[in-house]
Design a protein around this motif. Sequence first.
Motif, PDB file in Angstrom:
ATOM      1  N   UNK A  24       0.929  -1.367   0.044  1.00 46.79           N
ATOM      2  CA  UNK A  24       0.003  -0.172  -0.058  1.00 46.79           C
ATOM      3  C   UNK A  24       0.898   1.358   0.115  1.00 46.79           C
ATOM      4  N   UNK A  25       2.167   1.052   0.202  1.00 53.68           N
ATOM      5  CA  UNK A  25       3.070   2.189   0.191  1.00 53.68           C
ATOM      6  C   UNK A  25       3.134   3.039  -1.203  1.00 53.68           C
ATOM      7  N   UNK A  26       2.675   2.204  -2.047  1.00 55.01           N
ATOM      8  CA  UNK A  26       2.998   2.530  -3.529  1.00 55.01           C
ATOM      9  C   UNK A  26       2.067   3.775  -3.774  1.00 55.01           C
ATOM     10  N   UNK A  27       1.133   3.700  -2.756  1.00 52.00           N
ATOM     11  CA  UNK A  27       0.002   4.804  -2.997  1.00 52.00           C
ATOM     12  C   UNK A  27       0.696   6.266  -2.913  1.00 52.00           C
ATOM     13  N   UNK A  28       1.913   6.472  -2.290  1.00 53.61           N
ATOM     14  CA  UNK A  28       2.409   7.619  -2.124  1.00 53.61           C
ATOM     15  C   UNK A  28       3.282   8.191  -3.412  1.00 53.61           C
ATOM     16  N   UNK A  29       3.171   7.207  -4.523  1.00 53.56           N
ATOM     17  CA  UNK A  29       3.866   7.329  -5.463  1.00 53.56           C
ATOM     18  C   UNK A  29       3.144   7.779  -6.647  1.00 53.56           C
ATOM     19  N   UNK A  30       3.249   8.417  -7.578  1.00 56.73           N
ATOM     20  CA  UNK A  30       2.691   8.537  -8.983  1.00 56.73           C
ATOM     21  C   UNK A  30       3.448   7.713 -10.115  1.00 56.73           C
ATOM     22  N   UNK A  31       2.567   6.689 -10.397  1.00 54.31           N
ATOM     23  CA  UNK A  31       3.131   5.848 -11.353  1.00 54.31           C
ATOM     24  C   UNK A  31       2.364   5.850 -12.785  1.00 54.31           C
ATOM     25  N   UNK A  33      -4.674  11.688   0.650  1.00 58.49           N
ATOM     26  CA  UNK A  33      -3.638  10.874   0.057  1.00 58.49           C
ATOM     27  C   UNK A  33      -2.981  11.590  -1.255  1.00 58.49           C
ATOM     28  N   UNK A  60      -2.339  14.595  -1.284  1.00 62.03           N
ATOM     29  CA  UNK A  60      -1.316  15.621  -1.183  1.00 62.03           C
ATOM     30  C   UNK A  60      -0.065  14.880  -0.610  1.00 62.03           C
ATOM     31  N   UNK A  61      -0.341  13.811  -0.024  1.00 60.92           N
ATOM     32  CA  UNK A  61       1.122  12.910   0.211  1.00 60.92           C
ATOM     33  C   UNK A  61       1.726  12.516  -0.829  1.00 60.92           C
ATOM     34  N   UNK A  87       3.539  15.347  -2.633  1.00 58.06           N
ATOM     35  CA  UNK A  87       4.656  15.776  -1.642  1.00 58.06           C
ATOM     36  C   UNK A  87       5.894  14.833  -2.029  1.00 58.06           C
ATOM     37  N   UNK A  88       5.609  13.589  -2.048  1.00 55.08           N
ATOM     38  CA  UNK A  88       6.737  12.622  -2.387  1.00 55.08           C
ATOM     39  C   UNK A  88       7.236  12.581  -3.664  1.00 55.08           C
TER      40      UNK A  88
END
Lengths: 149, 279
Positions: free
Chosen positions: B59-66, B103, B105-106, B109-110
């Motif tokens: 679920x940590x991949x939700x922090x990235x824009x793929x 989510x 926004x996070x 930011x990443x």
Amino acid sequence: MTPRYPKWQPGDPKHRIFFPEFWMRIMRPQENRPLRPNVVRFECHIEMTKNDIKQYLEKIYKVETLDVTTIIQQGKENRHPITSEIIDPDPDKKFAYVFLKNETFDYPDLWRGKMPSDELLRDERRMVSATSKQNAQLIHRPGISNWFR
Amino acid sequence: MNLLKIIHCTINPQKYSFIPVRVCLGYTRQIRLQTTDIPPKENSPDDVSTKVKPTKQSNLMEFFDTSENLYESKIIHGRWWYMDELRLKSNEDLHKLWYVLLKERNRLLTMEEEYRHQHELFPSPERIDKVEESMRNILSVVRERDMAYNLLETGKTGEQTPQIRETSFGLLRYYKPKERIVPFYKNRYYQLLWGKRKAEAWTNIFKRRYNEFQEHQEHQETNRIRKIVANVIQKYPHLRNEEERVMEDYKQRYDFEHYSIPKRLARRPKLRAHQTVWN
């Protein structure tokens, strides 16, 4: 936005936040500090506690955590060169190292070898080659006058 | 049916998770109706648990824009949520929207950090500001609803009324009581600020002069209005009996406050729209 939650409520009810204003971002591990595979480095809002981070990840992102360690890094105080007065200090940052449960995390490679600036460089090179070709025709050739092409 | 299609084609969570509805600019009004009836699927965070996720995918991949937007210098995106649009939504919808925005926004930011690390320009950084603006608007809408509810139930808004306190110079100041764990007589910091702030005898003359100044201001204001009203009544003698009403009217027109503190001396509490108060 500064998040504020109540310090005490009559009856000591379960502490619920409906609109958490906290933010978190994933950071790359530092070069001089390699991490274990189940550790992720985050930067978070400075007012977040370890419990806050744990609950945040477990409830919003459904990521199970074992443990969280936090560290605050003070921002550089930028001083005036002559008066040495503090001007425009950098903000303090809070970093959190989150230990995951039954999971490994590896900072992903999102770029797949390409960089967005590669296209720009290619365009630049193309422009340069085109102009040099043009110039080779138009520029004054030695031995012949300018008005004679 | 057409509307559903529009929503489904716009929902590509990687690309358009940021304000999916706003991408179709032509159909904004129709989509708004649709979303109040049935909130779009990706808005509800409850769905995340019911989706079957393989244990390897984090679920940590939700922090990235793929998405493919990484290499572009400008990313097309919508605008922030206006207050009027948010007022139409139910509380559940707002709550769900909050987490979508959080989510997003996070994620932004990443990505900002990642671009900075690669020494690249972050494309369209105004996205973060728009998300934060929408979040602020949500909080203010929630605050409005809270106030309305309190007024209906108790007759009072749940907001704090700032107290007026006298500082050591004899001037009056608005004070917002804050919630603290330690009582005020034990709180060292509070005692330093407010402990021995009694206005002493030397301040009396200054207080007196300040009061005179304020009364003079008030007097000037009333005189001004009175003169205007007298002129009006001279011109239109049928208003002689309705002097009070005319006064009120002109007071409104000329922004008259009965007890006007001049702006440079007023120290009103600066409560922002997003600041909620816990009673």
